[in-house]
Design a protein around this motif. Structure first.
Motif, PDB file in Angstrom:
ATOM      1  N   ASP A 409      48.512   0.958  33.945  1.00 39.59           N
ATOM      2  CA  ASP A 409      48.174   2.261  34.517  1.00 39.59           C
ATOM      3  C   ASP A 409      46.828   2.704  33.969  1.00 39.59           C
ATOM      4  OD1 ASP A 409      50.561   2.440  35.940  1.00 39.59           O
ATOM      5  OD2 ASP A 409      51.628   3.318  34.244  1.00 39.59           O
ATOM      6  N   MET A 410      45.908   3.077  34.883  1.00 39.83           N
ATOM      7  CA  MET A 410      44.542   3.420  34.501  1.00 39.83           C
ATOM      8  C   MET A 410      44.098   4.711  35.172  1.00 39.83           C
ATOM      9  SD  MET A 410      42.750  -0.348  34.681  1.00 39.83           S
ATOM     10  CE  MET A 410      43.621  -1.804  34.099  1.00 39.83           C
ATOM     11  N   VAL A 411      43.065   5.303  34.625  1.00 37.85           N
ATOM     12  CA  VAL A 411      42.552   6.582  35.108  1.00 37.85           C
ATOM     13  C   VAL A 411      41.254   6.356  35.882  1.00 37.85           C
ATOM     14  CG1 VAL A 411      41.782   8.896  34.456  1.00 37.85           C
ATOM     15  CG2 VAL A 411      43.571   7.752  33.120  1.00 37.85           C
ATOM     16  N   LEU A 412      41.136   6.993  37.039  1.00 38.89           N
ATOM     17  CA  LEU A 412      39.900   6.933  37.823  1.00 38.89           C
ATOM     18  C   LEU A 412      38.817   7.722  37.107  1.00 38.89           C
ATOM     19  CD1 LEU A 412      38.365   6.287  40.480  1.00 38.89           C
ATOM     20  CD2 LEU A 412      39.280   8.428  41.384  1.00 38.89           C
ATOM     21  N   GLY A 436      41.577   5.604  21.528  1.00 43.74           N
ATOM     22  CA  GLY A 436      41.546   6.887  20.849  1.00 43.74           C
ATOM     23  C   GLY A 436      41.564   7.997  21.885  1.00 43.74           C
ATOM     24  N   ASP A 437      40.592   8.886  21.823  1.00 42.35           N
ATOM     25  CA  ASP A 437      40.489   9.988  22.786  1.00 42.35           C
ATOM     26  C   ASP A 437      39.473   9.698  23.891  1.00 42.35           C
ATOM     27  OD1 ASP A 437      42.329  11.448  21.304  1.00 42.35           O
ATOM     28  OD2 ASP A 437      40.770  12.357  20.033  1.00 42.35           O
ATOM     29  N   ALA A 515      47.190  11.337  30.394  1.00 43.81           N
ATOM     30  CA  ALA A 515      47.599  10.955  29.042  1.00 43.81           C
ATOM     31  C   ALA A 515      48.633   9.838  29.051  1.00 43.81           C
ATOM     32  CB  ALA A 515      48.163  12.170  28.307  1.00 43.81           C
ATOM     33  N   ASP A 516      49.297   9.621  30.191  1.00 47.21           N
ATOM     34  CA  ASP A 516      50.314   8.571  30.292  1.00 47.21           C
ATOM     35  C   ASP A 516      49.716   7.199  30.577  1.00 47.21           C
ATOM     36  OD1 ASP A 516      52.306  10.498  29.966  1.00 47.21           O
ATOM     37  OD2 ASP A 516      52.376  10.923  32.114  1.00 47.21           O
ATOM     38  N   ALA A 517      48.421   7.133  30.847  1.00 49.13           N
ATOM     39  CA  ALA A 517      47.794   5.847  31.173  1.00 49.13           C
ATOM     40  C   ALA A 517      47.821   4.923  29.958  1.00 49.13           C
ATOM     41  CB  ALA A 517      46.363   6.062  31.641  1.00 49.13           C
ATOM     42  N   ASP A 518      47.637   3.648  30.224  1.00 47.22           N
ATOM     43  CA  ASP A 518      47.711   2.651  29.153  1.00 47.22           C
ATOM     44  C   ASP A 518      46.505   2.721  28.228  1.00 47.22           C
ATOM     45  OD1 ASP A 518      50.143   1.031  29.368  1.00 47.22           O
ATOM     46  OD2 ASP A 518      49.428   0.594  31.385  1.00 47.22           O
ATOM     47  N   ARG A 519      46.660   2.090  27.074  1.00 48.08           N
ATOM     48  CA  ARG A 519      45.632   2.081  26.045  1.00 48.08           C
ATOM     49  C   ARG A 519      45.010   0.687  25.952  1.00 48.08           C
ATOM     50  NH1 ARG A 519      45.991   6.775  23.626  1.00 48.08           N
ATOM     51  NH2 ARG A 519      44.489   6.159  22.022  1.00 48.08           N
ATOM     52  N   LEU A 520      43.837   0.636  25.363  1.00 42.16           N
ATOM     53  CA  LEU A 520      43.129  -0.626  25.224  1.00 42.16           C
ATOM     54  C   LEU A 520      43.954  -1.625  24.419  1.00 42.16           C
ATOM     55  CD1 LEU A 520      40.468  -2.115  25.843  1.00 42.16           C
ATOM     56  CD2 LEU A 520      39.586  -1.266  23.657  1.00 42.16           C
ATOM     57  N   GLU A 521      44.719  -1.122  23.463  1.00 36.27           N
ATOM     58  CA  GLU A 521      45.550  -2.015  22.652  1.00 36.27           C
ATOM     59  C   GLU A 521      46.565  -2.769  23.509  1.00 36.27           C
ATOM     60  OE1 GLU A 521      44.194   1.430  20.111  1.00 36.27           O
ATOM     61  OE2 GLU A 521      45.017   1.146  22.123  1.00 36.27           O
ATOM     62  N   ALA A 524      44.756  -5.584  25.103  1.00 32.48           N
ATOM     63  CA  ALA A 524      44.448  -6.582  24.082  1.00 32.48           C
ATOM     64  C   ALA A 524      45.676  -7.438  23.781  1.00 32.48           C
ATOM     65  CB  ALA A 524      43.949  -5.900  22.810  1.00 32.48           C
ATOM     66  N   ALA A 525      46.861  -6.805  23.809  1.00 35.88           N
ATOM     67  CA  ALA A 525      48.093  -7.567  23.579  1.00 35.88           C
ATOM     68  C   ALA A 525      48.342  -8.544  24.722  1.00 35.88           C
ATOM     69  CB  ALA A 525      49.276  -6.605  23.433  1.00 35.88           C
ATOM     70  N   MET A 526      48.024  -8.122  25.944  1.00 36.71           N
ATOM     71  CA  MET A 526      48.150  -9.032  27.089  1.00 36.71           C
ATOM     72  C   MET A 526      47.217 -10.226  26.919  1.00 36.71           C
ATOM     73  SD  MET A 526      48.235  -6.446  30.355  1.00 36.71           S
ATOM     74  CE  MET A 526      49.420  -5.102  30.496  1.00 36.71           C
TER      75      MET A 526
END
Length: 540
Positions: A409-412, A436-437, A515-521, A524-526
């Motif tokens: 899930d990503m943000v436009l 982070g933010d 705020a529910d979108a996925d994080r870079l981490e 990275a795990a993928m």
């Protein structure tokens, strides 16, 4: 040129396959070979080197029309196609020309590359543009900019020529493989009767599979199918004929210089042998991630270090020519038996046999499919054991049963207008994930939404633009989308350190907040999972 322009608009005006084929046949039948050759060249994707800089073209249009540069640029951004923008802005069309297409290419287009800018301007502004009518200007501009495209597939062009020549479509498709030289002699040679002749350097048309969307059990008994892993590499044919040893990619590129180790191995094949398979990065008995293989794509000069870091191997999965005979009409199972004999007799690890996958039933095969990513493959290829090797993409004989794509899930965060019919809508999007933010851009996508959803997003972009950088708008980070992608690699070119393969929008997640979108981490795990070493047993 007039006949070619008329054909362009006739093809552009219909979506009916039979109508397109009929138009193509009329064109090739009634056009002199010198012009028909160039028409065929452009219709099958041929392009001339760009001879005039696009920035210079926009400047000349501004000069010709008296418009400020910024208005020309705004028009270009709105229309989305430089050739069409120039044709619309020029105005005051000429009477049109009856000059043959081949002469226009030889005397007006190709010489542009040898002229200085002032001579180019005179040739375009004071001569050619002034002669052409509206329709001719549009097509001519597309040829100048290298943006000539029309809604017709190469298979339809081959079908029209096959009907005209009175030969089988597969014969014509084969004649068109490996590129076409735009000469009247080459065009005339295409239309000769089928006498079993073959250019020793020419590959065969690649047979393609359809994606399997339904339940595999609908295909019938599992024993009727040959099951192979679907490798994530470069589809290629190795051609060994007479004193030639060549490597062709599916894109009809001749690339022996990029894979010298394969050429060296294939040189020991018996003359009259053509293999179909997958080029893979391969080291220590294990397939390498596609990102490693990419380091060799597009390189014509390969250093010793790159050859050592990314050695390659061809995993062969079909035999198209054996002992100089075209064996594509033989059943899949028989071609496989012959292929195994050829590879075993060669005895060179650089050309291997793609292993078959055995399972007692479809359910067990589905369970094996879940191991695809660990094995660095994309799923399964399903091939009917009684099927010949066809031409193009025919439903039924071959299916690709791919593993489910990666999802996040990503943000436009950025938007840009599309091209062609979508040139007035914001349809090209950049998406970010959280570090982070901060939202870091990680993917660009433009497909997957309905027309209604595109219009809603377009409205949002216009109402929530924060900044504009040329054609790109930064928008309020409020919309969340689920993106699917086939893989991901490390990338030094991107701030996120990642590059996603074939990203596309799966759905608009209106139920989620930014705020529910996925994080870079998470990505990275993928990546870590995708790069972990597969079992040695997985790719023997």
């Amino acid at each position: 040129m007039k006949r070619f322009v008329d054909l362009f608009f006739e093809l552009d005006a219909t979506t009916r396959t039979n109508a397109k084929v009929a138009a193509l046949r009329r064109y090739f039948e009634g056009t002199p070979p010198a012009d028909a050759a160039w028409g065929l060249y452009f219709l099958t994707g041929g392009k001339l080197r760009r001879l005039v800089n696009s920035t210079q073209l926009r400047a000349w249009i501004a000069e010709r029309t008296g418009l400020p540069d910024w208005i020309v640029d705004e028009c270009y951004q709105s229309v989305g196609d430089l050739a069409e923008t120039m044709a619309l802005l020029l105005g005051d069309p000429g009477a049109g020309t009856e000059e043959p297409l081949h002469r226009m290419i030889a005397e007006r287009l190709r010489p542009l590359g040898e002229l200085d800018k002032e001579e180019q301007r005179k040739r375009l502004l004071l001569d050619t543009w002034e002669r052409l009518d509206d329709r001719q200007r549009l097509v001519w501009n597309k040829l100048i900019t290298g943006g000539f495209r029309v809604g017709v597939q190469k298979t339809l062009v081959a079908r029209a020529l096959a009907e005209l020549a009175g030969v089988d479509r597969s014969v014509m498709s084969h004649r068109l493989m490996g590129g076409f030289e735009a000469t009247p002699e080459a065009f005339t040679a295409l239309l000769v009767p089928d006498e079993g002749e073959a250019d020793p350097a020419r590959p065969y048309p690649f047979f393609l599979a359809h994606p399997l969307a339904g339940d595999p059990e609908d295909l019938g008994a599992l024993d009727d199918w040959q099951i192979e892993w679907k490798w994530d590499g470069i589809r290629a044919q190795v051609v060994r004929r007479a004193d030639l040893t060549l490597v062709w990619t599916r894109g009809e590129e001749l690339v022996p210089e990029r894979y010298p180790e394969l050429v060296a191995a294939a040189a020991e094949l018996p003359p009259g042998t053509v293999l179909d398979g997958e080029i893979l990065g391969w080291r220590d008995g294990t397939v390498l991630p596609f990102g490693e293989l990419q380091k060799r794509i597009g390189r014509k000069a390969l250093g010793k270090q790159l050859l050592a870091d990314v050695p390659v191997r061809l995993l062969a999965y079909d035999l198209l020519e054996h002992g100089g005979d075209d064996v594509r009409a033989l059943p899949q199972a028989e071609r496989r038996e012959r292929l195994a004999q050829v590879v075993e007799a060669l005895g060179d690890a650089r050309i291997g046999l793609s292993p078959l996958v055995e399972a007692p039933n479809w359910s067990a095969l589905a369970a094996l499919r879940e191991q695809s990513r660990e094995r660095r493959v994309e799923g399964f290829m399903l091939k009917r054991r009684d099927a010949p090797y066809g031409t193009g993409r025919a439903k039924g004989p071959w299916w690709k049963w791919k593993v489910d794509p990666f999802s996040a899930d990503m943000v436009l965060i950025y938007a840009q207008k599309g091209h062609g019919r979508r040139s007035n809508l914001y349809t090209d999007y950049t998406f970010g994930v959280w570090r982070g933010d901060e939202l870091l851009p990680v993917a660009k996508a433009y497909s997957g939404l309905t027309d209604a959803e595109i219009k809603r997003v377009d409205r949002f972009v216009r109402d929530h633009t924060r900044e504009s950088f040329g054609p790109v708008r930064t928008v309020d980070p409020e919309l969340v989308f689920e993106l699917h992608f086939e893989g991901l690699n490390e990338s030094r070119r991107h701030k996120s350190g990642l590059a996603l393969r074939f990203p596309r929008m799966a759905r608009w997640r209106e139920d989620k907040r930014p705020a529910d979108a996925d994080r870079l981490e998470t990505l990275a795990a993928m990546l870590h999972s995708a790069r972990s070493d597969p079992n040695e047993d997985a790719v023997s």
